[in-house]
Design a protein around this motif. Structure first.
Motif, PDB file in Angstrom:
ATOM      1  N   GLY A 161       0.684  -1.039  -0.465  1.00  0.00           N
ATOM      2  CA  GLY A 161      -0.524   0.620  -0.523  1.00  0.00           C
ATOM      3  C   GLY A 161       1.075   0.765   0.083  1.00  0.00           C
ATOM      4  O   GLY A 161       0.325   1.883  -0.477  1.00  0.00           O
ATOM      5  N   TRP A 162       1.462   1.145   0.369  1.00  0.00           N
ATOM      6  CA  TRP A 162       2.854   2.854   0.825  1.00  0.00           C
ATOM      7  C   TRP A 162       3.400   2.195  -0.270  1.00  0.00           C
ATOM      8  O   TRP A 162       3.791   3.405  -1.213  1.00  0.00           O
ATOM      9  CB  TRP A 162       4.096   2.016   1.840  1.00  0.00           C
ATOM     10  CG  TRP A 162       3.580   2.818   2.883  1.00  0.00           C
ATOM     11  CD1 TRP A 162       2.632   2.251   4.701  1.00  0.00           C
ATOM     12  CD2 TRP A 162       3.360   4.055   3.328  1.00  0.00           C
ATOM     13  NE1 TRP A 162       2.826   3.552   4.940  1.00  0.00           N
ATOM     14  CE2 TRP A 162       2.804   4.079   5.128  1.00  0.00           C
ATOM     15  CE3 TRP A 162       4.338   5.033   2.969  1.00  0.00           C
ATOM     16  CZ2 TRP A 162       3.204   5.568   5.202  1.00  0.00           C
ATOM     17  CZ3 TRP A 162       4.275   6.435   3.567  1.00  0.00           C
ATOM     18  CH2 TRP A 162       3.899   6.615   4.877  1.00  0.00           C
ATOM     19  N   ALA A 163       4.591   1.319  -1.185  1.00  0.00           N
ATOM     20  CA  ALA A 163       5.184   1.497  -1.938  1.00  0.00           C
ATOM     21  C   ALA A 163       4.122   1.435  -3.747  1.00  0.00           C
ATOM     22  O   ALA A 163       5.048   2.597  -4.524  1.00  0.00           O
ATOM     23  CB  ALA A 163       4.944  -0.181  -2.262  1.00  0.00           C
ATOM     24  N   SER A 164       3.394   1.463  -3.709  1.00  0.00           N
ATOM     25  CA  SER A 164       2.470   2.003  -4.836  1.00  0.00           C
ATOM     26  C   SER A 164       1.475   2.901  -4.934  1.00  0.00           C
ATOM     27  O   SER A 164       0.512   3.483  -5.762  1.00  0.00           O
ATOM     28  CB  SER A 164       1.200   1.190  -5.551  1.00  0.00           C
ATOM     29  OG  SER A 164      -0.232   0.809  -4.148  1.00  0.00           O
ATOM     30  N   ASP A 165       1.640   3.888  -3.772  1.00  0.00           N
ATOM     31  CA  ASP A 165       1.286   5.730  -3.327  1.00  0.00           C
ATOM     32  C   ASP A 165       2.248   6.263  -3.764  1.00  0.00           C
ATOM     33  O   ASP A 165       2.583   7.159  -3.199  1.00  0.00           O
ATOM     34  CB  ASP A 165       0.273   5.281  -1.987  1.00  0.00           C
ATOM     35  CG  ASP A 165      -0.312   6.287  -1.201  1.00  0.00           C
ATOM     36  OD1 ASP A 165       0.056   7.407  -1.889  1.00  0.00           O
ATOM     37  OD2 ASP A 165      -1.411   6.555  -0.925  1.00  0.00           O
ATOM     38  N   PRO A 166       1.849   6.821  -5.037  1.00  0.00           N
ATOM     39  CA  PRO A 166       3.412   7.977  -4.413  1.00  0.00           C
ATOM     40  C   PRO A 166       3.277   8.838  -4.082  1.00  0.00           C
ATOM     41  O   PRO A 166       4.202  10.272  -3.695  1.00  0.00           O
ATOM     42  CB  PRO A 166       2.849   8.242  -6.880  1.00  0.00           C
ATOM     43  CG  PRO A 166       2.212   7.572  -7.047  1.00  0.00           C
ATOM     44  CD  PRO A 166       1.245   7.100  -5.634  1.00  0.00           C
ATOM     45  N   ALA A 167       2.181   9.687  -3.944  1.00  0.00           N
ATOM     46  CA  ALA A 167       1.721  11.132  -2.789  1.00  0.00           C
ATOM     47  C   ALA A 167       2.530  10.320  -1.526  1.00  0.00           C
ATOM     48  O   ALA A 167       3.447  11.474  -0.875  1.00  0.00           O
ATOM     49  CB  ALA A 167       0.630  11.026  -2.783  1.00  0.00           C
TER      50      ALA A 167
END
Length: 435
Positions: A161-167
């Motif tokens: 969830g973190w790795a795929s969240d650019p913001a």
């Protein structure tokens, strides 16, 4: 600023130790905050976040020390990997002063965290709490012998969830080249890096969170490393002397079959099924460690088997290795299972003793968290998270070198240093105002 509570010899050794580490931070003007931060971590105190440490180390100039230490840990551009390499170069010879290194220990450690903004925070299993909760998790690689151990790699596990969240990545300063990796994948990367840096190989130990990953075990073997790793009771294996069936006979059409196979009459069994079918004579009581107040012993059995998970994707059976089981006499069923590629002529007592050395990492992280504030960093960013951990390990490394001066029979925890008096009226940021 003196080294409070240290002898003159210890103070001199600390100054020399920090001087050795300064090469990792690249700039001479970072020597003072490096020294102050390591000292602050070693001094007693409930919180090892920057402001309370600054007050203990520099009670006469708290604000200036706080700014300097905060910038050093959260903003300054130095490599935590280089810092850990410098610690390793200094501390490992001290660890090996009495006994050579024997094992590499892979583990992960959970750091409970409130809120959702700190880098990598997610609801996931936290070993410190023994349950699912909000936390950060770091994957670690340590080297160890019977008397001491040292973490030499430390990397935050970044959930998908973190790795795929650019913001969120941008706000936390996650480097662009950091992508999602499972914990076993991170561990293998740490192992490869350690080998590339010339760290003397040891038997790789890990719990079932890593040992159940067939690709992880295969990766260790391809690197030429021996392992003893936990597995789950459901892991599949072949009974002693058995193996998968050879490829089907070629019909004469198409490509000849090349993969080994199972069938309903010839299939592997679970680790638990194998263990519970062993005869009473297979079990022996083994003592693997004697402490001052307790003798650790249990019942074990070990046999040679072939792991079976996904072996039908291969053209050859997997090699035989040890299947080790622990079944305490007062338990209704076996409690722990391992696969190991240690030599096939190894005695059971030696197999158990090496496998059980994984306990050392638990002591390391207990000390790092309780005494050196590993989980006390209050920043939210990737750089600060790893810088703080590297400095905690650096401080811990100095304490290990001090303990190494004592013969093994007299090893004990390093003495707690005395903190200077805090200035009148000092109150840590965020604390309640006095009534």
């Amino acid at each position: 600023m003196g080294l409070h509570g240290m002898s003159g010899d210890s103070e001199s050794r600390f100054e020399s130790y920090v001087e050795d580490l300064c090469r990792a931070v690249r700039h001479a003007d970072r020597a003072a905050p490096l020294r102050a931060y390591c000292l602050g971590l070693m001094l007693p105190g409930d919180r090892k976040s920057v402001e309370p440490m600054a007050a203990r180390v520099e009670p006469g100039r708290v604000q200036a020390a706080h700014q300097s230490m905060h910038h050093f840990v959260a903003k300054a551009d130095w490599s935590d990997e280089a810092m850990l390499a410098a610690v390793r170069a200094t501390v490992l010879p001290a660890i090996e002063r009495h006994v050579k290194l024997r094992t590499w220990i892979i583990d992960d450690t959970g750091l409970p965290k409130k809120g959702v903004h700190s880098v990598g925070v997610a609801r996931q299993y936290c070993g410190q709490l023994g349950k699912q909760d909000n936390c950060q998790v770091a994957v670690t690689l340590s080297v160890a012998n019977d008397h001491a151990s040292l973490p030499i790699a430390y990397r935050l596990y970044l959930p998908e969830g973190w790795a795929s969240d650019p913001a969120r990545r941008h706000r936390a300063g996650v480097p662009d080249d950091v992508t999602f990796r499972t914990k076993p994948q991170l561990a293998l990367e740490q192992v490869r890096a350690a080998l590339a840096e010339g760290v003397a190989p040891g038997v790789v130990l890990a719990d079932a969170g890593y040992g159940v990953d067939t690709a992880f075990r295969t990766g260790l073997s391809r690197l030429g490393l021996t392992y003893a790793v936990g597995i789950q009771s459901t892991a599949s294996l072949w009974r002693p002397g058995e193996a998968p069936l050879p490829p089907k006979p070629w019909s004469g059409r198409g490509r000849p079959p090349s993969l080994v196979r199972h069938d309903p009459e010839h299939k592997p069994v679970s680790a638990k099924e194998m263990a519970t079918s062993l005869p009473p004579a297979a079990w022996q009581t083994v003592t693997w460690r004697e402490g001052t107040n307790i003798v650790l012993s249990s019942r074990f059995a070990a046999i040679r088997v072939r792991p079976a998970h996904r072996d039908t994707l291969h053209s050859e059976p997997r090699p035989e290795e040890w299947f080790l089981v622990e079944w305490p006499e007062d338990e209704a069923e076996p409690t722990k299972y391992w696969f190991s590629t240690l030599p096939d002529d190894m005695k059971l007592a030696d197999l158990v003793e090496i496998t059980k050395l994984r306990w050392r990492i638990e002591r390391d992280f207990q000390n790092l968290k309780q005494e050196l504030g590993l989980g006390h960093y209050e920043g939210r960013g990737w750089r600060g998270f790893h810088h703080h951990a590297a400095l905690c390990i650096a401080a811990y490394g100095f304490l290990i070198t001090e303990r190494s001066l004592i013969p093994p029979s007299g090893l004990c925890s390093a003495p707690i240093r005395q903190a200077p008096a805090l200035p009148d009226g000092y109150r840590p940021r965020g604390s309640a105002r006095p009534a």
